[in-house]
Motif scaffolding. Structure first.
Motif, PDB file in Angstrom:
ATOM      1  N   LEU A 270       0.820  -1.204   0.000  1.00  0.00           N
ATOM      2  CA  LEU A 270       0.000   0.000   0.000  1.00  0.00           C
ATOM      3  C   LEU A 270       0.861   1.264   0.000  1.00  0.00           C
ATOM      4  O   LEU A 270       0.542   2.244  -0.671  1.00  0.00           O
ATOM      5  CB  LEU A 270      -0.938  -0.007   1.207  1.00  0.00           C
ATOM      6  N   ASP A 271       1.968   1.220   0.729  1.00  0.00           N
ATOM      7  CA  ASP A 271       2.873   2.362   0.771  1.00  0.00           C
ATOM      8  C   ASP A 271       3.482   2.607  -0.608  1.00  0.00           C
ATOM      9  O   ASP A 271       3.576   3.746  -1.070  1.00  0.00           O
ATOM     10  CB  ASP A 271       3.970   2.099   1.810  1.00  0.00           C
ATOM     11  N   TYR A 272       3.870   1.530  -1.277  1.00  0.00           N
ATOM     12  CA  TYR A 272       4.434   1.642  -2.621  1.00  0.00           C
ATOM     13  C   TYR A 272       3.418   2.247  -3.586  1.00  0.00           C
ATOM     14  O   TYR A 272       3.737   3.147  -4.367  1.00  0.00           O
ATOM     15  CB  TYR A 272       4.871   0.264  -3.116  1.00  0.00           C
ATOM     16  N   CYS A 273       2.167   1.756  -3.534  1.00  0.00           N
ATOM     17  CA  CYS A 273       1.121   2.261  -4.423  1.00  0.00           C
ATOM     18  C   CYS A 273       0.884   3.741  -4.201  1.00  0.00           C
ATOM     19  O   CYS A 273       0.692   4.514  -5.159  1.00  0.00           O
ATOM     20  CB  CYS A 273      -0.174   1.485  -4.209  1.00  0.00           C
ATOM     21  N   PHE A 274       0.904   4.170  -2.939  1.00  0.00           N
ATOM     22  CA  PHE A 274       0.704   5.580  -2.617  1.00  0.00           C
ATOM     23  C   PHE A 274       1.841   6.430  -3.182  1.00  0.00           C
ATOM     24  O   PHE A 274       1.605   7.462  -3.823  1.00  0.00           O
ATOM     25  CB  PHE A 274       0.604   5.770  -1.108  1.00  0.00           C
TER      26      PHE A 274
ATOM     27  N   GLY B 180      -7.594 -18.278  -3.487  1.00  0.00           N
ATOM     28  CA  GLY B 180      -8.891 -18.799  -3.091  1.00  0.00           C
ATOM     29  C   GLY B 180      -8.892 -19.264  -1.645  1.00  0.00           C
ATOM     30  O   GLY B 180      -9.820 -19.906  -1.186  1.00  0.00           O
ATOM     31  N   ARG B 181      -7.822 -18.886  -0.908  1.00  0.00           N
ATOM     32  CA  ARG B 181      -7.763 -19.255   0.505  1.00  0.00           C
ATOM     33  C   ARG B 181      -7.747 -17.994   1.361  1.00  0.00           C
ATOM     34  O   ARG B 181      -8.680 -17.740   2.105  1.00  0.00           O
ATOM     35  CB  ARG B 181      -6.500 -20.093   0.780  1.00  0.00           C
ATOM     36  N   LYS B 182      -6.700 -17.189   1.216  1.00  0.00           N
ATOM     37  CA  LYS B 182      -6.609 -15.979   2.029  1.00  0.00           C
ATOM     38  C   LYS B 182      -7.505 -14.863   1.512  1.00  0.00           C
ATOM     39  O   LYS B 182      -7.898 -13.986   2.252  1.00  0.00           O
ATOM     40  CB  LYS B 182      -5.155 -15.494   2.072  1.00  0.00           C
ATOM     41  N   GLY B 183      -7.801 -14.911   0.221  1.00  0.00           N
ATOM     42  CA  GLY B 183      -8.687 -13.900  -0.337  1.00  0.00           C
ATOM     43  C   GLY B 183      -8.135 -12.500  -0.164  1.00  0.00           C
ATOM     44  O   GLY B 183      -6.939 -12.261  -0.211  1.00  0.00           O
ATOM     45  N   LEU B 184      -9.015 -11.566   0.064  1.00  0.00           N
ATOM     46  CA  LEU B 184      -8.650 -10.162   0.097  1.00  0.00           C
ATOM     47  C   LEU B 184      -8.105  -9.713   1.441  1.00  0.00           C
ATOM     48  O   LEU B 184      -7.280  -8.818   1.522  1.00  0.00           O
ATOM     49  CB  LEU B 184      -9.892  -9.341  -0.262  1.00  0.00           C
ATOM     50  N   SER B 185      -8.540 -10.352   2.512  1.00  0.00           N
ATOM     51  CA  SER B 185      -8.264  -9.816   3.842  1.00  0.00           C
ATOM     52  C   SER B 185      -6.774  -9.759   4.162  1.00  0.00           C
ATOM     53  O   SER B 185      -6.342  -8.940   4.945  1.00  0.00           O
ATOM     54  CB  SER B 185      -8.971 -10.668   4.900  1.00  0.00           C
ATOM     55  N   HIS B 186      -5.984 -10.634   3.522  1.00  0.00           N
ATOM     56  CA  HIS B 186      -4.554 -10.660   3.796  1.00  0.00           C
ATOM     57  C   HIS B 186      -3.893  -9.333   3.444  1.00  0.00           C
ATOM     58  O   HIS B 186      -2.859  -8.977   3.976  1.00  0.00           O
ATOM     59  CB  HIS B 186      -3.916 -11.796   2.986  1.00  0.00           C
ATOM     60  N   PHE B 187      -4.523  -8.576   2.539  1.00  0.00           N
ATOM     61  CA  PHE B 187      -3.909  -7.352   2.070  1.00  0.00           C
ATOM     62  C   PHE B 187      -4.597  -6.072   2.545  1.00  0.00           C
ATOM     63  O   PHE B 187      -3.932  -5.074   2.767  1.00  0.00           O
ATOM     64  CB  PHE B 187      -3.873  -7.337   0.529  1.00  0.00           C
ATOM     65  N   VAL B 188      -5.912  -6.070   2.667  1.00  0.00           N
ATOM     66  CA  VAL B 188      -6.565  -4.787   2.879  1.00  0.00           C
ATOM     67  C   VAL B 188      -7.556  -4.763   4.044  1.00  0.00           C
ATOM     68  O   VAL B 188      -8.491  -3.987   4.042  1.00  0.00           O
ATOM     69  CB  VAL B 188      -7.268  -4.302   1.589  1.00  0.00           C
ATOM     70  N   VAL B 189      -7.372  -5.582   5.039  1.00  0.00           N
ATOM     71  CA  VAL B 189      -8.264  -5.519   6.195  1.00  0.00           C
ATOM     72  C   VAL B 189      -8.087  -4.206   6.939  1.00  0.00           C
ATOM     73  O   VAL B 189      -7.072  -3.541   6.845  1.00  0.00           O
ATOM     74  CB  VAL B 189      -8.009  -6.688   7.177  1.00  0.00           C
ATOM     75  N   GLY B 190      -9.090  -3.848   7.721  1.00  0.00           N
ATOM     76  CA  GLY B 190      -9.088  -2.558   8.391  1.00  0.00           C
ATOM     77  C   GLY B 190      -8.093  -2.442   9.521  1.00  0.00           C
ATOM     78  O   GLY B 190      -7.983  -1.387  10.130  1.00  0.00           O
ATOM     79  N   SER B 191      -7.354  -3.494   9.844  1.00  0.00           N
ATOM     80  CA  SER B 191      -6.412  -3.439  10.949  1.00  0.00           C
ATOM     81  C   SER B 191      -5.043  -2.909  10.533  1.00  0.00           C
ATOM     82  O   SER B 191      -4.108  -2.939  11.309  1.00  0.00           O
ATOM     83  CB  SER B 191      -6.241  -4.840  11.548  1.00  0.00           C
ATOM     84  N   LEU B 192      -4.898  -2.417   9.313  1.00  0.00           N
ATOM     85  CA  LEU B 192      -3.626  -1.851   8.879  1.00  0.00           C
ATOM     86  C   LEU B 192      -3.286  -0.617   9.701  1.00  0.00           C
ATOM     87  O   LEU B 192      -4.163   0.055  10.235  1.00  0.00           O
ATOM     88  CB  LEU B 192      -3.704  -1.472   7.397  1.00  0.00           C
ATOM     89  N   ALA B 193      -1.999  -0.315   9.779  1.00  0.00           N
ATOM     90  CA  ALA B 193      -1.556   0.834  10.569  1.00  0.00           C
ATOM     91  C   ALA B 193      -2.187   2.126  10.062  1.00  0.00           C
ATOM     92  O   ALA B 193      -2.498   2.269   8.884  1.00  0.00           O
ATOM     93  CB  ALA B 193      -0.034   0.939  10.503  1.00  0.00           C
ATOM     94  N   GLU B 194      -2.374   3.078  10.962  1.00  0.00           N
ATOM     95  CA  GLU B 194      -3.073   4.309  10.613  1.00  0.00           C
ATOM     96  C   GLU B 194      -2.402   5.069   9.474  1.00  0.00           C
ATOM     97  O   GLU B 194      -3.061   5.706   8.667  1.00  0.00           O
ATOM     98  CB  GLU B 194      -3.166   5.222  11.839  1.00  0.00           C
TER      99      GLU B 194
ATOM    100  N   VAL C 160      -1.188   4.123   6.777  1.00  0.00           N
ATOM    101  CA  VAL C 160      -1.504   3.679   5.428  1.00  0.00           C
ATOM    102  C   VAL C 160      -2.972   3.314   5.264  1.00  0.00           C
ATOM    103  O   VAL C 160      -3.401   2.931   4.187  1.00  0.00           O
ATOM    104  CB  VAL C 160      -0.638   2.464   5.000  1.00  0.00           C
ATOM    105  N   SER C 161      -3.763   3.424   6.325  1.00  0.00           N
ATOM    106  CA  SER C 161      -5.158   2.973   6.254  1.00  0.00           C
ATOM    107  C   SER C 161      -5.962   3.737   5.208  1.00  0.00           C
ATOM    108  O   SER C 161      -6.815   3.161   4.533  1.00  0.00           O
ATOM    109  CB  SER C 161      -5.830   3.082   7.624  1.00  0.00           C
ATOM    110  N   ASN C 162      -5.685   5.048   5.061  1.00  0.00           N
ATOM    111  CA  ASN C 162      -6.407   5.824   4.058  1.00  0.00           C
ATOM    112  C   ASN C 162      -6.089   5.340   2.645  1.00  0.00           C
ATOM    113  O   ASN C 162      -6.937   5.368   1.762  1.00  0.00           O
ATOM    114  CB  ASN C 162      -6.056   7.307   4.170  1.00  0.00           C
ATOM    115  N   HIS C 163      -4.870   4.887   2.454  1.00  0.00           N
ATOM    116  CA  HIS C 163      -4.458   4.446   1.125  1.00  0.00           C
ATOM    117  C   HIS C 163      -5.051   3.078   0.788  1.00  0.00           C
ATOM    118  O   HIS C 163      -5.075   2.673  -0.364  1.00  0.00           O
ATOM    119  CB  HIS C 163      -2.934   4.400   1.033  1.00  0.00           C
ATOM    120  N   ALA C 164      -5.531   2.362   1.789  1.00  0.00           N
ATOM    121  CA  ALA C 164      -6.158   1.071   1.541  1.00  0.00           C
ATOM    122  C   ALA C 164      -7.474   1.231   0.811  1.00  0.00           C
ATOM    123  O   ALA C 164      -8.061   0.258   0.373  1.00  0.00           O
ATOM    124  CB  ALA C 164      -6.370   0.328   2.862  1.00  0.00           C
ATOM    125  N   GLU C 165      -7.952   2.459   0.681  1.00  0.00           N
ATOM    126  CA  GLU C 165      -9.179   2.712  -0.055  1.00  0.00           C
ATOM    127  C   GLU C 165      -8.945   2.724  -1.564  1.00  0.00           C
ATOM    128  O   GLU C 165      -9.876   2.899  -2.349  1.00  0.00           O
ATOM    129  CB  GLU C 165      -9.801   4.037   0.388  1.00  0.00           C
TER     130      GLU C 165
END
Length: 273
Positions: free
Chosen positions: A227-231, A244-258, A260-265
């Motif tokens: 996420l930091d790189y993308c920003f 098909g196992r970890k799905g999306l949550s491994h990358f963009v769950v809401g528990s990311l540090a503050e 970078v959390s805005n960039h997770a959008e």
């Protein structure tokens, strides 16, 4: 691109997804399939008791009215549209509908933790991502000026990601966007020396049989590093593979540090290995 499937629960997040889907549809002359899953129990649908039958009809009529409101949105004008209201049993049914309707892409909204917040329980965006054979574009906030000029594919550069790159490349061409790969080398047990990473990059290019742009990014966390790189790069779309196992949550769950959390959008597209 011919058809886009948009699962809707009538929350603001599914409307964000529908608005993005409408922009993609207009750009490429595609149609949209709206899917709403009402979640009425089989006992209600099967029972002929007057009260239960009335309940089933109530949910169905409510869904039809809300679907109608969606179709009347200004941004939906001149788009070929189909609406499907279905009683769900399993979120794999989203993939089934997408296949039956010959869709090319699933676009869905998520607030990052539980996806379809109003009607369903659990991380339903993740469930759809896990089961979908089609690429899934996840929209987490309103995108008033949705454009894709720069795409970033985050992967571990293993051979199994070659088909992922090719699919991402197809979408990049569709959007007339640039595409680059990032490999996040995180500190810890999986950290690799730069020479080893560069060897992996060269092997990936050799398997692909093409000269491509691959970037190495050192960070203490894979998820936060992506996420930091993308920003920093000003990416418009992040593409990530899913097993098909970890799905999306491994990358963009809401528990990311503050920080970078805005960039997770950032819009995220998942492509199944």
């Amino acid at each position: 691109m011919k058809k886009i499937l948009v699962p809707v629960d009538f929350s603001k997040y599914s409307e964000y997804a529908l608005e993005v889907a409408s922009k993609i549809a207009k750009q490429h002359g595609a149609g949209i399939v709206l899917l709403h899953m009402i979640g009425v129990s089989d006992s209600v649908l099967a029972n002929s008791e007057i009260a239960e039958e009335a309940e089933a009809k109530y949910y169905l009529n409510q869904a039809k009215e809300k679907i109608k409101q969606y179709t009347e949105k200004e941004y939906m004008k001149e788009i070929p549209l189909e609406a499907i209201i279905q009683n769900y049993k399993d979120f794999k049914e989203v993939n089934t509908v997408a296949q039956e309707q010959h869709c090319d892409l699933v676009v869905m909204g998520s607030h990052g933790t539980s996806g379809f917040s109003d009607l369903f329980v659990g991380s339903n965006t993740e469930k759809v991502v896990r089961s979908s054979e089609l690429p899934v574009l996840v929209i987490k906030k309103q995108q008033r000026d949705f454009t894709i000029n720069k795409m970033v594919l985050a992967c571990d550069l293993k051979k199994e990601n070659i088909p992922i790159y090719k699919k991402a490349e197809t979408f990049a061409a569709l959007f007339s966007a640039s595409l680059e790969i990032v490999y996040v080398n995180a500190s810890g047990g999986n950290f690799m020396g730069r020479d080893n990473v560069e060897k992996r990059i060269e092997l990936f290019k050799k398997e692909l049989n093409k000269e491509i742009n691959v970037n190495l990014y050192d960070h203490y966390s894979v998820e936060r590093g992506i996420l930091d790189y993308c920003f920093k790069k000003g990416a418009d779309l992040l593409v990530i593979p899913t097993h098909g196992r970890k799905g999306l949550s491994h990358f963009v769950v809401g528990s990311l540090a503050e920080n970078v959390s805005n960039h997770a959008e950032l819009p995220v597209m998942t492509i199944k290995l």
